[in-house]
Motif scaffolding. Structure first.
Motif, PDB file in Angstrom:
ATOM      1  N   UNK A  36       0.829  -1.197   0.000  1.00 14.94           N
ATOM      2  CA  UNK A  36       0.000   0.000   0.000  1.00 14.94           C
ATOM      3  C   UNK A  36       0.860   1.242   0.000  1.00 14.94           C
ATOM      4  N   UNK A  37       0.220   2.405   0.058  1.00 12.67           N
ATOM      5  CA  UNK A  37       0.952   3.664   0.022  1.00 12.67           C
ATOM      6  C   UNK A  37       0.189   4.716   0.823  1.00 12.67           C
ATOM      7  N   UNK A  38       0.938   5.617   1.433  1.00  2.07           N
ATOM      8  CA  UNK A  38       0.353   6.600   2.341  1.00  2.07           C
ATOM      9  C   UNK A  38      -0.644   7.521   1.658  1.00  2.07           C
ATOM     10  N   UNK A  39      -0.420   7.837   0.382  1.00  2.00           N
ATOM     11  CA  UNK A  39      -1.261   8.802  -0.325  1.00  2.00           C
ATOM     12  C   UNK A  39      -2.208   8.137  -1.309  1.00  2.00           C
ATOM     13  N   UNK A  40      -2.378   6.849  -1.190  1.00  2.00           N
ATOM     14  CA  UNK A  40      -3.175   6.060  -2.134  1.00  2.00           C
ATOM     15  C   UNK A  40      -4.665   6.309  -1.945  1.00  2.00           C
ATOM     16  N   UNK A  41      -5.430   6.093  -3.022  1.00  2.00           N
ATOM     17  CA  UNK A  41      -6.888   6.121  -2.901  1.00  2.00           C
ATOM     18  C   UNK A  41      -7.412   4.899  -2.155  1.00  2.00           C
ATOM     19  N   UNK A  42      -6.566   3.889  -1.968  1.00  4.72           N
ATOM     20  CA  UNK A  42      -6.878   2.768  -1.086  1.00  4.72           C
ATOM     21  C   UNK A  42      -6.240   3.044   0.270  1.00  4.72           C
ATOM     22  N   UNK A  43      -7.000   2.908   1.338  1.00  6.46           N
ATOM     23  CA  UNK A  43      -6.496   3.214   2.672  1.00  6.46           C
ATOM     24  C   UNK A  43      -5.329   2.287   3.014  1.00  6.46           C
ATOM     25  N   UNK A  44      -4.140   2.824   3.329  1.00  6.41           N
ATOM     26  CA  UNK A  44      -3.026   1.949   3.700  1.00  6.41           C
ATOM     27  C   UNK A  44      -3.337   1.094   4.927  1.00  6.41           C
ATOM     28  N   UNK A  45      -4.205   1.584   5.807  1.00  2.00           N
ATOM     29  CA  UNK A  45      -4.599   0.771   6.960  1.00  2.00           C
ATOM     30  C   UNK A  45      -5.357  -0.475   6.513  1.00  2.00           C
ATOM     31  N   UNK A  46      -6.088  -0.380   5.412  1.00  4.35           N
ATOM     32  CA  UNK A  46      -6.786  -1.552   4.867  1.00  4.35           C
ATOM     33  C   UNK A  46      -5.791  -2.589   4.357  1.00  4.35           C
ATOM     34  N   UNK A  47      -4.697  -2.124   3.743  1.00  2.50           N
ATOM     35  CA  UNK A  47      -3.691  -3.061   3.253  1.00  2.50           C
ATOM     36  C   UNK A  47      -3.082  -3.845   4.412  1.00  2.50           C
TER      37      UNK A  47
END
Length: 340
Positions: free
Chosen positions: A288-299
């Motif tokens: 994941x990535x900190x600025x992603x449209x997917x929440x890094x906490x979800x990853x």
């Protein structure tokens, strides 16, 4: 005789006529390198060096999809691109890292995308049909005990594949994809509130409510104010990223996702797999990535729910962290692939 039959017959005759005059090295060991001569079949010429490209039949042989092998080694990785409706192009960062590490990688344009057949048939654009296609491609390429990599929409496919076809898997990489649409919508709603000035946000929400997605103002806000912060933070975008956007099949995207990045109205709208992640026993990595449209906490949560998974977050990256936080992204990806 129709044109397709004529072409296939001509290719078979040409292959037979040329085989006796080929150098011995070109007639043997077709898997020796990505550019070695390959054995013939109905879709691919025999004894011809084709830079690792192979057309694979799907949907019972009615259509064909484009694949390309690069590198050689005991670890083989099949790449599932995002979208739905994009192509492999934006994943070309991979070829600067994987082959050099002794990893054999396979690009693959899903049906309707990129270099593959592009039938105009809306009944084909469904998750179950694409899942069946991945298995057809896996068999067509002769991959066994392989690593499946899925980015974004490809991550949905990778999760589904791991749940339905775990036997051939050596490893699983889920990159920049959460495990449910509701989590995705929660994250994108928060991001547009954080990233847009209040007046712009009000105008943007009004256009969303009116379904005015084709409005040039709406498109400008998406591309200039949002995508540059949550999709790819590099300026300018790398050419393969721009190329992938230019080649996207909007018909597939609209049917499966919808016309907006921030509202899922397509046939993926009810997709949720949080409650089944514990069934995936394959050794896995989530990226994941900190600025992603997917929440890094979800990853990180996905990895915690799978028995044999770890997670890595790129602190400077966004949805395309393989580009905008490249060093971190490939450090973790290569370490996993070498250890799997």
């Amino acid at each position: 005789m129709n044109r397709r039959h004529f072409l296939s017959s001509s290719a078979a005759l040409a292959a037979a006529a040329c085989s006796s005059s080929l150098p011995l090295a070109a007639q043997t060991n077709p898997a020796a390198s990505p550019d070695s001569a390959q054995t013939p079949d109905a879709l691919n010429p025999g004894g011809i060096r084709v830079a690792g490209i192979r057309m694979v039949p799907v949907f019972g042989g009615k259509y064909k999809v484009w694949t390309k092998r690069m590198g050689a080694g005991p670890v083989k990785v099949l790449l599932l691109h995002g979208g739905p409706g994009f192509s492999h192009d934006y994943l070309e960062a991979m070829e600067s890292f994987l082959p050099q590490a002794g990893i054999e990688m396979y690009y693959y344009d899903q049906l309707g995308c990129g270099n593959s057949d592009r039938p105009d048939d809306p009944t084909l654009w469904t998750l179950p049909r694409y899942l069946a296609e991945v298995e057809e491609v896996r068999r067509g390429l002769g991959l066994d005990h392989f690593v499946l990599y899925g980015h974004s929409w490809g991550g949905i496919l990778a999760i589904e594949y791991a749940l339905n076809f775990p036997q051939p898997l050596r490893g699983l990489v889920i990159s920049n994809m959460t495990a449910g649409i509701q989590s995705y919508l929660k994250r994108t709603a928060a991001l547009k509130t954080q990233l847009l000035p209040p007046a712009t946000l009000t105008r943007f929400n009004a256009m969303e409510a009116a379904k005015d997605y084709d409005n040039p103002e709406y498109q400008r806000i998406v591309m200039d104010d949002l995508y540059t912060k949550m999709i790819c933070r590099l300026q300018p975008w790398p050419e393969p990223v721009t190329r992938a956007f230019g080649r996207a099949n909007d018909k597939i995207y609209n049917q499966m996702q919808g016309k907006s990045e921030f509202e899922v109205t397509g046939n993926l709208r009810d997709w949720e797999r949080w409650d089944r992640l514990h069934e995936i026993k394959t050794k896995a990595l989530t990226l994941g990535a900190a600025h992603d449209e997917m929440d890094p906490a979800d990853m990180q949560k996905i990895a915690s729910l799978m028995p044999n998974a770890t997670s890595a977050i790129c602190p400077n990256g966004s949805h395309l962290a393989m580009w905008d936080d490249q060093a971190t992204y490939f450090h973790h990806l290569l370490a996993f692939l070498k250890a799997v």
